[in-house]
Motif scaffolding. Structure first.
Motif, PDB file in Angstrom:
ATOM      1  N   THR A 134      64.063 -73.314  65.798  1.00  0.00           N
ATOM      2  CA  THR A 134      63.406 -73.483  66.997  1.00  0.00           C
ATOM      3  C   THR A 134      64.333 -73.217  67.929  1.00  0.00           C
TER       4      THR A 134
ATOM      5  N   ARG B  45      62.700 -68.596  77.381  1.00  0.00           N
ATOM      6  CA  ARG B  45      61.966 -68.482  76.402  1.00  0.00           C
ATOM      7  C   ARG B  45      61.971 -69.439  75.293  1.00  0.00           C
ATOM      8  N   THR B  46      60.787 -69.750  74.606  1.00  0.00           N
ATOM      9  CA  THR B  46      60.820 -70.805  73.502  1.00  0.00           C
ATOM     10  C   THR B  46      60.410 -69.967  72.145  1.00  0.00           C
ATOM     11  N   VAL B  47      61.155 -70.391  71.294  1.00  0.00           N
ATOM     12  CA  VAL B  47      60.575 -69.802  69.890  1.00  0.00           C
ATOM     13  C   VAL B  47      60.538 -70.886  69.032  1.00  0.00           C
TER      14      VAL B  47
ATOM     15  N   VAL C  36      59.307 -71.207  64.632  1.00  0.00           N
ATOM     16  CA  VAL C  36      59.225 -70.238  63.540  1.00  0.00           C
ATOM     17  C   VAL C  36      58.535 -71.219  62.449  1.00  0.00           C
TER      18      VAL C  36
ATOM     19  N   THR D 106      56.554 -66.161  63.707  1.00  0.00           N
ATOM     20  CA  THR D 106      57.405 -66.296  64.734  1.00  0.00           C
ATOM     21  C   THR D 106      56.348 -66.331  66.048  1.00  0.00           C
TER      22      THR D 106
ATOM     23  N   THR E 110      56.809 -66.795  70.122  1.00  0.00           N
ATOM     24  CA  THR E 110      57.712 -66.847  71.310  1.00  0.00           C
ATOM     25  C   THR E 110      57.119 -66.728  72.499  1.00  0.00           C
ATOM     26  N   THR E 111      57.259 -67.690  73.397  1.00  0.00           N
ATOM     27  CA  THR E 111      56.738 -67.818  74.513  1.00  0.00           C
ATOM     28  C   THR E 111      57.566 -67.331  75.661  1.00  0.00           C
TER      29      THR E 111
ATOM     30  N   GLN F 287      53.768 -64.125  72.037  1.00  0.00           N
ATOM     31  CA  GLN F 287      54.084 -63.249  71.166  1.00  0.00           C
ATOM     32  C   GLN F 287      53.969 -63.869  69.815  1.00  0.00           C
TER      33      GLN F 287
ATOM     34  N   ASP G  93      54.193 -62.743  65.856  1.00  0.00           N
ATOM     35  CA  ASP G  93      54.765 -62.111  64.830  1.00  0.00           C
ATOM     36  C   ASP G  93      54.602 -62.535  63.543  1.00  0.00           C
TER      37      ASP G  93
END
Length: 132
Positions: free
Chosen positions: A41, A56-58, A60, A69, A71-72, A118, A120
């Protein structure tokens, strides 16, 4: 009397910040069999997104063999999204966005509450589950 006004103001500010934090996160679900990997994260990292400063924040999600994944991007300016190249405009679970297949991965990008999201994934079905 001034102390009461001060405390009410503090209460309103804290409440507004809490609402902003909640609304900054898109509404997504974790599909059955997947778990969020906290070690992967990324929270509020400053990056460049399409030539703009952004945060960005990710997140998984993994199930042992596959991963999703999410992602914002909270960009400094709003922009219109349009499909180009091998991407296409598509609506998934009521979200209008841009969809693209990259090899064995599927990518869907849409706007949610002023930010870009996004997803993925190894399949379009999993994107639908994330957004359901």
């Amino acid at each position: 009397m001034n102390k009461k006004i001060f405390f009410v103001a503090i209460f309103l500010i804290v409440g507004a910040l809490s609402l902003a934090a909640v609304s900054a996160n898109p509404s997504v679900n974790t599909p059955n069999g997947f778990e969020i990997n906290d070690n992967l994260t990324v929270k509020e990292e400053k990056v460049q997104f399409l030539g703009m400063d952004a945060v960005r924040t990710v997140v998984v999600m993994e199930n042992g063999t596959d991963n999703i994944t999410i992602t914002t991007f909270q960009a400094e300016h709003d922009m219109d999204m349009s499909a180009s190249g091998n991407s296409q405009a598509k609506t998934i679970q009521g979200k209008d966005g841009i969809y693209q297949k990259n090899g064995d991965r599927f990518v869907f990008i849409y706007k949610d509450q002023g930010q870009f999201v996004q997803i993925d994934s190894p399949s379009e079905k999993l994107i639908e589950e994330v957004l359901s």
